[in-house]
Design an enzyme around this catalytic site. Structure first.
Site, PDB file in Angstrom:
ATOM      1  N   ASP A  38      39.535  28.277  38.140  1.00 25.03           N
ATOM      2  CA  ASP A  38      40.900  27.730  37.970  1.00 25.03           C
ATOM      3  C   ASP A  38      41.413  27.057  39.232  1.00 25.03           C
ATOM      4  O   ASP A  38      41.963  25.966  39.182  1.00 25.03           O
ATOM      5  CB  ASP A  38      41.885  28.772  37.405  1.00 25.03           C
ATOM      6  CG  ASP A  38      42.119  30.001  38.254  1.00 25.03           C
ATOM      7  OD1 ASP A  38      41.387  30.227  39.245  1.00 25.03           O
ATOM      8  OD2 ASP A  38      43.059  30.770  37.919  1.00 25.03           O
ATOM      9  N   GLY A 123      44.854  46.757  38.509  1.00 25.19           N
ATOM     10  CA  GLY A 123      43.494  46.782  39.041  1.00 25.19           C
ATOM     11  C   GLY A 123      42.428  46.664  37.968  1.00 25.19           C
ATOM     12  O   GLY A 123      41.243  46.641  38.261  1.00 25.19           O
ATOM     13  N   SER A 127      45.368  41.235  34.695  1.00 26.68           N
ATOM     14  CA  SER A 127      46.564  40.498  35.099  1.00 26.68           C
ATOM     15  C   SER A 127      47.892  41.142  34.770  1.00 26.68           C
ATOM     16  O   SER A 127      48.810  40.491  34.265  1.00 26.68           O
ATOM     17  CB  SER A 127      46.551  39.092  34.494  1.00 26.68           C
ATOM     18  OG  SER A 127      45.515  38.397  35.045  1.00 26.68           O
ATOM     19  N   SER A 128      48.005  42.414  35.098  1.00 27.44           N
ATOM     20  CA  SER A 128      49.318  43.033  34.943  1.00 27.44           C
ATOM     21  C   SER A 128      50.313  42.363  35.889  1.00 27.44           C
ATOM     22  O   SER A 128      51.509  42.288  35.589  1.00 27.44           O
ATOM     23  CB  SER A 128      49.238  44.529  35.224  1.00 27.44           C
ATOM     24  OG  SER A 128      48.685  44.757  36.495  1.00 27.44           O
ATOM     25  N   SER A 129      49.825  41.811  37.000  1.00 29.24           N
ATOM     26  CA  SER A 129      50.754  41.178  37.942  1.00 29.24           C
ATOM     27  C   SER A 129      51.347  39.891  37.369  1.00 29.24           C
ATOM     28  O   SER A 129      52.554  39.669  37.457  1.00 29.24           O
ATOM     29  CB  SER A 129      50.084  40.928  39.287  1.00 29.24           C
ATOM     30  OG  SER A 129      48.831  40.338  39.109  1.00 29.24           O
ATOM     31  N   GLU A 161      53.267  34.766  43.703  1.00 30.36           N
ATOM     32  CA  GLU A 161      52.039  35.474  44.086  1.00 30.36           C
ATOM     33  C   GLU A 161      51.496  34.911  45.412  1.00 30.36           C
ATOM     34  O   GLU A 161      51.051  35.644  46.274  1.00 30.36           O
ATOM     35  CB  GLU A 161      51.013  35.326  42.960  1.00 30.36           C
ATOM     36  CG  GLU A 161      49.817  36.187  43.133  1.00 30.36           C
ATOM     37  CD  GLU A 161      49.543  37.084  41.928  1.00 30.36           C
ATOM     38  OE1 GLU A 161      50.362  37.172  41.006  1.00 30.36           O
ATOM     39  OE2 GLU A 161      48.477  37.703  41.929  1.00 30.36           O
ATOM     40  N   ASP A 173      45.995  33.115  34.970  1.00 27.98           N
ATOM     41  CA  ASP A 173      46.619  34.352  34.484  1.00 27.98           C
ATOM     42  C   ASP A 173      48.036  34.102  33.976  1.00 27.98           C
ATOM     43  O   ASP A 173      48.414  34.567  32.892  1.00 27.98           O
ATOM     44  CB  ASP A 173      46.673  35.397  35.605  1.00 27.98           C
ATOM     45  CG  ASP A 173      45.299  35.699  36.163  1.00 27.98           C
ATOM     46  OD1 ASP A 173      44.306  35.263  35.546  1.00 27.98           O
ATOM     47  OD2 ASP A 173      45.208  36.364  37.218  1.00 27.98           O
TER      48      ASP A 173
HETATM   49  C1  GLA Z   1      42.423  36.297  39.476  1.00 29.42           C
HETATM   50  C2  GLA Z   1      43.355  35.113  39.742  1.00 29.42           C
HETATM   51  C3  GLA Z   1      43.066  33.948  38.796  1.00 29.42           C
HETATM   52  C4  GLA Z   1      41.585  33.601  38.756  1.00 29.42           C
HETATM   53  C5  GLA Z   1      40.737  34.870  38.601  1.00 29.42           C
HETATM   54  C6  GLA Z   1      39.267  34.589  38.750  1.00 29.42           C
HETATM   55  O1  GLA Z   1      42.689  36.856  38.223  1.00 29.42           O
HETATM   56  O2  GLA Z   1      44.701  35.489  39.610  1.00 29.42           O
HETATM   57  O3  GLA Z   1      43.838  32.836  39.150  1.00 29.42           O
HETATM   58  O4  GLA Z   1      41.208  32.873  39.882  1.00 29.42           O
HETATM   59  O5  GLA Z   1      41.078  35.870  39.525  1.00 29.42           O
HETATM   60  O6  GLA Z   1      38.824  33.762  37.734  1.00 29.42           O
END
Ligand code: GLA
Length: 382
Positions: A38, A123, A127-129, A161, A173
């Site tokens: 990304d 963790g 992508s909880s964040s 972030e 994410d």
């Molecule tokens: C994390 C980052 C994303 C992406 C992934 C790896 O989740 O937040 O932007 O780069 O790692 O694909």
């Protein structure tokens, strides 16, 4: 969606703040394929899931704002006029960061209260964040009528972030969490930030996630480090991002980069191609090819990009021994979190039992196994 969680968050909010909140659900995400592409302006293939963050938010009539992380039982009170990042690693930075980025866009918000909780473990690489950031920006946009589009909101979440959490993440994410479509994955072009939905029907197969329940501490610095390697190689190649390069182009600068960094750039170029191939395989209903690409992705993440870890590799190696599993790979930034596995439904129960025992035996630690449904993006709930 988790009804008990929604009820809990609402009740806690009302007990503390004595008003009726606006309720928001913001999902976590999975990613079928396309890791670390990304921020190279490349392609990814994520989907929002039915697990994520539930937030209750409302205006405050005191001269301060309060955020309450219910799962941690931690509360912070802050002033909108003197925001600065909290201690490294604190969840408060996701909230502060979003507020600060809204203010940077010259939008005015008033004091507010927010209480939130979730059902994806931090963790896990789900992508909880991003889910939390999106719930905050979505809630504030509604409460204070800011007129932000969803596109504006995900850029605010991403910048939060970068500037408050210190991770120079890409847009995958936040995009997947905001724009998710039920039963679909999104083939997202991270340069144009536009996506195409793909209905995900795996027929007699399904996806399961296996959480290693580890997150190795170097993950954030390693992430930023990978990103800067990619950017410096793009500069050498005189392209905007690695998305614009081929393996042939890379040959031309082979003597100017270390062998390790050369491998990292090759990985990105190959992974980007795998995403396109995977979307075509999905469209054709060719799950075998899709699975092989998923295994290929892990191979690259492990040996070329070097963001895997022993626990993730073990789970993928075990999957490879089972002919009913078409593909498995680590998911997300790496150094821990989950693997994503595409396996025959008839095999799911016995594989779950097998892998739980094998993992426990090897690491003296339990893994966790999740099934997920693909869900809609961030939205208001009752
Ligand atoms: C994390 C980052 C994303 C992406 C992934 C790896 O989740 O937040 O932007 O780069 O790692 O694909």
């Amino acid at each position: 969606m988790n009804k008990a969680l929604i009820q809990k968050i609402k009740t806690v909010y009302q007990k503390i703040f004595k008003t009726v909140p606006l309720m928001i659900f913001s999902p976590g995400r999975i990613n079928i394929i396309g890791e670390h592409t990304d921020y190279n302006d490349g392609f990814v293939f994520p989907a929002a899931v039915n697990k994520g963050i539930v937030a209750a938010i409302g205006k405050s009539d005191s001269k301060e704002s309060t955020a309450f992380a219910i799962d941690k039982n931690e509360k912070v009170t802050f002033s909108l006029s003197s925001l600065k990042p909290s201690a490294e690693g604190s969840w408060a930075n996701y909230v502060f960061g979003v507020v600060a980025e809204i203010q940077n866009r010259s939008k005015t918000i008033g004091d507010f209260n927010i209480a939130f909780g979730g059902d994806i473990p931090p963790g896990a690489g789900m992508s909880s964040s991003a889910a939390l950031e999106n719930s905050v920006v979505f809630g504030l946009n509604e409460l204070f009528d800011l007129g932000l589009t969803k596109e504006d909101m995900i850029l605010i979440s991403q910048k939060a972030e970068h500037n408050y959490v210190g991770v120079k993440c890409g847009i995958m994410d936040q995009y997947a969490s905001m724009f998710g479509i039920k039963d679909n994955a999104l083939l997202l072009d991270c340069r144009t930030v536009e996506s195409k939905p793909y209905k995900m029907d795996f027929k007699d197969h399904e996806l399961i996630l296996i959480n290693t329940n580890v997150k190795h501490s170097l993950s954030d610095s390693a992430y930023n480090d990978r990103r800067s390697v990619c950017e410096s190689i793009s500069e050498l190649l005189k392209v905007r991002a690695l998305r614009d390069a081929t393996e042939y182009d890379l040959e031309g600068i082979k003597d100017k980069v270390t062998p390790e960094n050369y491998q990292k750039a090759i990985y990105v170029i190959q992974e980007n191609n795998r995403v396109i191939a995977a979307s075509k395989a999905m469209k054709a209903g060719d799950l075998k090819t899709l699975g092989a690409l998923i295994y290929g992705s892990h191979e690259g993440l492990q040996h070329q990009y070097k963001v895997s870890c022993e626990e993730l590799d073990f789970l993928v190696d075990q999957a490879k021994l089972n002919t009913h599993i078409l593909g498995a790979r680590m998911m997300g930034g790496g150094f821990g979190g989950c693997t994503i596995n595409l396996l025959a439904k008839t095999e799911t129960e016995s594989f779950k039992t097998f892998i739980s025992e094998a993992y426990k035996y090897k690491f003296n630690k339990a893994c966790s196994i999740y099934s997920v449904e693909l869900s809609n993006g961030t939205h208001i709930i009752q």
